[in-house]
Motif scaffolding. Sequence first.
Motif, short mmCIF file in Angstrom:
data_model
loop_
_atom_site.label_atom_id
_atom_site.label_comp_id
_atom_site.label_asym_id
_atom_site.label_seq_id
_atom_site.Cartn_x
_atom_site.Cartn_y
_atom_site.Cartn_z
N LYS A 113 -49.93 -49.07 67.49
CA LYS A 113 -50.08 -48.14 68.60
C LYS A 113 -51.57 -47.97 68.85
N GLU B 9 -48.41 -50.73 72.59
CA GLU B 9 -47.60 -50.32 71.45
C GLU B 9 -46.54 -51.37 71.19
N LYS B 10 -46.16 -51.50 69.91
CA LYS B 10 -45.09 -52.43 69.57
C LYS B 10 -44.48 -51.99 68.25
N LYS B 11 -43.15 -52.04 68.17
CA LYS B 11 -42.45 -51.59 66.97
C LYS B 11 -41.69 -52.73 66.31
N ARG B 12 -41.43 -52.54 65.01
CA ARG B 12 -40.61 -53.48 64.22
C ARG B 12 -41.17 -54.90 64.27
N ASP C 241 -45.50 -51.10 62.77
CA ASP C 241 -45.66 -50.68 64.16
C ASP C 241 -47.15 -50.62 64.49
N ASP D 72 -50.36 -48.07 62.36
CA ASP D 72 -49.54 -46.94 62.79
C ASP D 72 -48.47 -46.60 61.75
N SER D 73 -47.58 -47.53 61.47
CA SER D 73 -46.49 -47.29 60.52
C SER D 73 -46.19 -48.57 59.76
N TYR E 86 -41.56 -54.06 57.91
CA TYR E 86 -41.92 -53.99 59.32
C TYR E 86 -43.21 -53.19 59.48
#
Length: 359
Positions: free
Chosen positions: A137, A206-209, A135, A109-110, A133
């Motif tokens: 999704k 989804e999960k960030k950082r 991300d 994702d990122s 980091y």
Amino acid sequence: YEADIEDEPSLISIEGSLIKGEEEQTVQVSTTASLDYPVFFPVRGCEVNLLDEFDNTFSYREVSGGIYKATIPDEELILGRYYKLRVITGVGAVFESDYEMLNPGIEVDSLYYEIEDKVDNISGEAYTGLQFYLDVKAGDDESRYFRWRIDETYEYESFAPISYYYLDETHTQIYPADAWEVFTCWQGGEISGLFQSSTMNLTQNEKKRIYLNYVSARTERLRIKYSLFVRQYTLSENAYEYFEQNRLATEEGEGLYTRQPRQPITNFMNVDDESERVLGYFWVSTLTSKRIFVPRIEEMDVPAEECANWEYSDLEDGEGPFPIYLYDDKANGKLITSSRDCFDCTKRGGTNIKPDYWE
């Protein structure tokens, strides 16, 4: 503390994967070592095959002791199909994994970074660097278990171009065809560590950082340009638990309050003796990837590699060691010398061939 262990059993360990999107598939077959002598004991001369649910077979070749590889065209690896690994040792023991289904990959994702400060645990000195980091999704019907392998590449330079050099005591001036040929290099490789995460306990997939690697500005990695390449794999729940068990054993193995070791997870068995303990795991996935480039960050002080240099003197430097590299600093009217490593960037482990992907 030295454990009093008698008659340590020698167990076979099979580590293998099937990755759609990678050029070669690799299987490693070994036996366990003792606590007092933890070395790699390869199992040579095995017959290693990949089989699908329709008995299509792909053979591996032994490329070095205990390491087996196969080149399988991507179009022959079918999404939704089940695959297993079979290993027959030189003495005729047959080991097979469970069938594992090949699922489609999930795009990264990122991928990004932030400037973050840290404190040295020993000296107490503060320093800065980049924390990377990622991300994820994905859809609710897709895998919630992720693993990453990451490679870094960075550009670096020598202290100066080579104006000419002396090859021996005759001090004959030899001029390189290109004074800048070994001035710029690129170096890198895979970053060690087990990077993985799960969204199993989250409402959405989804999960960030998600933490990846940290690059300190105390090294020259960030001085010119740095690149991080992330390979993402989705896992089954059992494969994730296998790698998580390994991660905890690796990262917590030295502490006073570490967890009690659990029975190792495996999906291999001896087909003729199900009671035999077998180690290792066979996992399947589809590769997706993303690369990020980090140009020089002006506000970040990144030191160059320490390279002592001085004005050349026939009396003090003329006897070698050879070759003696020299830089004709015309601006200051001086002839400068330094070590071979400081003039030739390839001597510091990199290559002067620019990677195809380098921007």
